[in-house]
Design a protein around this motif. Structure first.
Motif, PDB file in Angstrom:
ATOM      1  N   ILE A 177       0.835  -1.195   0.000  1.00 11.12           N
ATOM      2  CA  ILE A 177       0.000   0.000   0.000  1.00 11.12           C
ATOM      3  C   ILE A 177       0.873   1.250   0.000  1.00 11.12           C
ATOM      4  O   ILE A 177       0.597   2.239  -0.680  1.00 11.12           O
ATOM      5  N   GLY A 178       1.981   1.207   0.760  1.00  9.58           N
ATOM      6  CA  GLY A 178       2.868   2.358   0.845  1.00  9.58           C
ATOM      7  C   GLY A 178       3.478   2.715  -0.493  1.00  9.58           C
ATOM      8  O   GLY A 178       3.659   3.891  -0.807  1.00  9.58           O
ATOM      9  N   ASP A 202       0.691   4.328  -2.692  1.00 11.89           N
ATOM     10  CA  ASP A 202       0.293   5.652  -2.207  1.00 11.89           C
ATOM     11  C   ASP A 202       1.276   6.681  -2.769  1.00 11.89           C
ATOM     12  O   ASP A 202       2.455   6.672  -2.470  1.00 11.89           O
ATOM     13  N   LEU A 219      -7.821   4.485  -0.176  1.00 12.43           N
ATOM     14  CA  LEU A 219      -6.880   4.392   0.944  1.00 12.43           C
ATOM     15  C   LEU A 219      -7.388   5.040   2.221  1.00 12.43           C
ATOM     16  O   LEU A 219      -7.053   4.599   3.325  1.00 12.43           O
ATOM     17  N   LYS A 240      -1.533  -1.508   5.789  1.00 11.62           N
ATOM     18  CA  LYS A 240      -0.776  -0.295   6.078  1.00 11.62           C
ATOM     19  C   LYS A 240       0.293  -0.559   7.139  1.00 11.62           C
ATOM     20  O   LYS A 240       0.151  -1.384   7.994  1.00 11.62           O
TER      21      LYS A 240
END
Length: 246
Positions: A202-203, A206, A230, A246
């Motif tokens: 996810i990081g 993003d 998100l 996350k």
């Protein structure tokens, strides 16, 4: 752009993809997330023609794949599709017997019949854009995982794809190199490329993805702007996945 409509893929009696639909507008990044076994990689393999679809429609830059096509016509269109779509796999599949430069010019010279001098000139430009021009004469085994990743990206870009796809691009990278790769890819988007990125991270997505698509059990659970997925997903299954990731 790419458009997928009601895509179905079966493996024997098991349905792997269950009516997947989405659009990817030009010069945007679609991130695809979901747990292992959700169908993400199978979807990517359908998009680049490695798997024949069993239902629905794939449209990419004016080309269509659909199950009613004969085997010969389907294969012909897949060959055309692969000239429009570049894929960087989780296992990079660089040619170990070729130098960095050799890997980048292999497809343009042998598939597209680009004159060698022209292919070499462009390859050096691409390698400079990924920070590896000075390593053009090295072999893959002498490179780090992050450097091999960038060679694979340059190799894919050398075919001038309408769409560039990545399968878990950060699997071999530490956080610092992942951040560098995200910045690199975002730069290519700003130059006009369109991307589909499958990632557990996810990081990483993003700040890279414009849109996100969350898959579960071969279905699209939720899709929308990355910021919305998100920070305020509507479906509780998406919310649970994002919070755990996350």
């Amino acid at each position: 752009m790419i458009r997928v409509t009601n895509l179905i893929k079966n493996a024997n009696t098991t349905r792997i993809l269950r009516g997947v639909s989405f659009d990817v507008p030009p010069q945007t990044v679609l991130g695809i997330i979901g747990a292992s076994g959700s169908g993400k990689t199978t979807l990517l393999r359908c998009l680049n023609g490695l798997e024949r679809i069993d239902g629905g429609l794939i449209e990419c830059d004016g080309l269509q794949l659909e199950p009613k096509l004969s085997k010969s016509e389907y294969n012909r269109r897949v060959n055309d599709l692969r000239r429009k779509v570049g894929t960087v796999f989780q296992h990079l599949y660089l040619f170990p017997h070729l130098t960095v430069l050799g890997n980048v010019i292999e497809a343009p010279t042998h598939v597209q019949r680009v004159p060698r001098a022209e292919a070499v000139s462009e390859a050096y430009e691409l390698l400079e854009s990924v920070g590896l021009k000075e390593k053009a004469g090295r072999y893959p085994e002498s490179l780090s995982g992050g450097e091999q990743q960038r060679v694979a990206i340059a190799r894919a870009l050398a075919m001038h794809p309408a769409l560039l796809m990545f399968d878990e691009p950060t699997s071999a990278l530490d956080p610092k190199r992942s951040a560098g790769l995200r910045s690199l890819l975002r730069g290519f988007v700003e130059r006009g490329h369109t991307m589909v990125v499958i990632s557990h991270s996810i990081g990483f997505l993003d700040g890279l993805a414009d849109q996100l698509l969350y898959m579960e059990a071969g279905e699209v659970v939720e899709a929308g702007a990355a910021e919305m997925i998100l920070n305020s997903p509507r479906d509780p299954r998406t919310k649970d996945f994002v919070e755990q990731a996350k």
